[in-house]
Motif scaffolding. Structure first.
Motif, PDB file in Angstrom:
ATOM      1  N   GLU A 160       0.817  -1.204   0.000  1.00 61.00           N
ATOM      2  CA  GLU A 160       0.000   0.000   0.000  1.00 61.00           C
ATOM      3  C   GLU A 160       0.854   1.260   0.000  1.00 61.00           C
ATOM      4  OE1 GLU A 160      -3.730  -1.956   2.543  1.00 61.00           O
ATOM      5  OE2 GLU A 160      -2.289  -0.618   3.519  1.00 61.00           O
ATOM      6  N   THR A 190      -6.891  -0.319  -2.073  1.00 62.18           N
ATOM      7  CA  THR A 190      -8.276  -0.119  -1.668  1.00 62.18           C
ATOM      8  C   THR A 190      -8.416   1.295  -1.125  1.00 62.18           C
ATOM      9  OG1 THR A 190      -7.887  -0.870   0.601  1.00 62.18           O
ATOM     10  CG2 THR A 190      -8.478  -2.560  -1.035  1.00 62.18           C
ATOM     11  N   LEU A 191      -9.658   1.697  -0.872  1.00 63.31           N
ATOM     12  CA  LEU A 191      -9.879   3.012  -0.264  1.00 63.31           C
ATOM     13  C   LEU A 191      -9.241   3.061   1.116  1.00 63.31           C
ATOM     14  CD1 LEU A 191     -11.150   5.798  -0.403  1.00 63.31           C
ATOM     15  CD2 LEU A 191     -13.273   4.799   0.498  1.00 63.31           C
ATOM     16  N   GLY A 192      -9.333   1.946   1.849  1.00 55.59           N
ATOM     17  CA  GLY A 192      -8.700   1.893   3.162  1.00 55.59           C
ATOM     18  C   GLY A 192      -7.192   2.031   3.072  1.00 55.59           C
ATOM     19  N   SER A 193      -6.590   1.436   2.050  1.00 53.32           N
ATOM     20  CA  SER A 193      -5.139   1.537   1.907  1.00 53.32           C
ATOM     21  C   SER A 193      -4.731   2.961   1.543  1.00 53.32           C
ATOM     22  CB  SER A 193      -4.622   0.540   0.870  1.00 53.32           C
ATOM     23  OG  SER A 193      -5.148   0.793  -0.416  1.00 53.32           O
ATOM     24  N   LEU A 194      -5.569   3.674   0.787  1.00 56.25           N
ATOM     25  CA  LEU A 194      -5.305   5.089   0.497  1.00 56.25           C
ATOM     26  C   LEU A 194      -5.242   5.883   1.792  1.00 56.25           C
ATOM     27  CD1 LEU A 194      -7.090   7.251  -2.208  1.00 56.25           C
ATOM     28  CD2 LEU A 194      -6.718   8.111   0.091  1.00 56.25           C
ATOM     29  N   LEU A 195      -6.216   5.676   2.662  1.00 58.57           N
ATOM     30  CA  LEU A 195      -6.245   6.408   3.927  1.00 58.57           C
ATOM     31  C   LEU A 195      -5.072   6.027   4.817  1.00 58.57           C
ATOM     32  CD1 LEU A 195     -10.089   6.172   4.635  1.00 58.57           C
ATOM     33  CD2 LEU A 195      -8.807   8.119   3.718  1.00 58.57           C
ATOM     34  N   GLY A 246      -5.798   9.874  -4.717  1.00 61.06           N
ATOM     35  CA  GLY A 246      -7.124   9.619  -5.273  1.00 61.06           C
ATOM     36  C   GLY A 246      -7.054   9.210  -6.731  1.00 61.06           C
ATOM     37  N   TYR A 289      -5.875   5.678  -6.975  1.00 62.53           N
ATOM     38  CA  TYR A 289      -6.881   4.693  -6.564  1.00 62.53           C
ATOM     39  C   TYR A 289      -7.976   4.532  -7.619  1.00 62.53           C
ATOM     40  CZ  TYR A 289     -10.851   2.657  -4.125  1.00 62.53           C
ATOM     41  OH  TYR A 289     -11.919   1.867  -3.787  1.00 62.53           O
ATOM     42  N   TYR A 316     -10.712   1.451  -8.403  1.00 61.01           N
ATOM     43  CA  TYR A 316     -12.140   1.657  -8.131  1.00 61.01           C
ATOM     44  C   TYR A 316     -12.974   1.368  -9.367  1.00 61.01           C
ATOM     45  CZ  TYR A 316     -16.499   4.191  -7.358  1.00 61.01           C
ATOM     46  OH  TYR A 316     -17.828   4.545  -7.259  1.00 61.01           O
TER      47      TYR A 316
END
Length: 236
Positions: free
Chosen positions: A101, A155-160, A218, A221, A225
């Motif tokens: 990530e 994933t979105l979680g990995s972005l955060l 973003g 990602y 997505y």
């Protein structure tokens, strides 16, 4: 013999960027077609070895030529790209999701931009030219190969998590920079680069880079997505 100055978007620079994309694409295609765990492991170990060997030789070169004090102040692997080199090797060797990530978001955003607008004085065929591009292209190549060749996905979680980890690293390095009179993560002065994104003076470029990092993360990602959405539609 004095090496020639680096020429932005000269032929060697363009070839280095082309190799950055072509090598991991070819390796990904090879391991996916062959479907052999032995071949995949050999590719991972070989790429990690090149990345680590290039970095260790650079540390030794800088320590010998500049001395221990300057090495500690300027050349420890505490910039984002320096940490990403180590994370790249760890991802290839151990295939851990968290290191992937960070390499995906930090590496593609940071090293990718560094490849386009390098902070580099010496051009081809100097040692610094090869060291810089092997290091930064190796990070990008790892992110691409791990995604296409090894089947890992952001994933979105990995972005955060990548964004939070980036800020934690900045907080930790702030007192380190003060203690060493250093500028790791460029928290005390802007890098000498042709990047169009660095146009504000210190310290105003730091919050701007926070916004920019989120925007880049973003954008990185978005393919994952869209791919997930397309797959979900195909299942309906």
């Amino acid at each position: 013999m004095t090496p020639p100055p680096f020429q932005l978007f000269g032929a060697p620079h363009i070839l280095a960027m082309a190799a950055m994309a072509a090598v991991p694409a070819a390796l990904s295609l090879a391991v996916r077609r062959l479907g052999s765990q032995r071949v995949t492991r050999a590719v991972c170990v070989s790429l990690a070895t090149v990345i680590l060997a290039n970095e260790v030789v650079y540390w030794i070169f800088r320590f010998v030529t500049l001395g221990g004090a300057t090495f500690v102040r300027e050349h420890l692997p505490l910039h984002v790209c320096g940490v990403s080199v180590l994370l790249s090797a760890a991802t290839l060797l151990f295939r851990r999701r968290f290191t992937y990530e960070l390499v995906y978001f930090w590496g593609l955003a940071g090293a990718g931009n560094a490849m386009i607008t390098p902070e580099l004085a010496d051009g081809f065929p100097s040692y610094h030219f090869f060291q810089f591009f092997i290091s930064h292209a190796g990070i990008v190549a790892t992110a691409i190969f791990a995604t296409w060749g090894l089947g890992m996905r952001p994933t979105l979680g990995s972005l955060l998590r990548a964004f939070v980890a980036l800020n934690v690293m900045a907080v930790v390095l702030t007192p380190v920079n003060i203690a060493l009179d250093a500028n790791y993560m460029y928290l005390r002065a802007a890098p000498d680069t042709a990047s169009p994104f660095l146009f504000l003076p210190w310290p105003w470029y730091i919050p701007w880079l926070e916004v920019l990092a989120l925007a880049f993360f973003g954008a990185l990602y978005l393919p994952a997505y869209l791919g997930k959405r397309a797959h979900a539609r195909d299942q309906d």
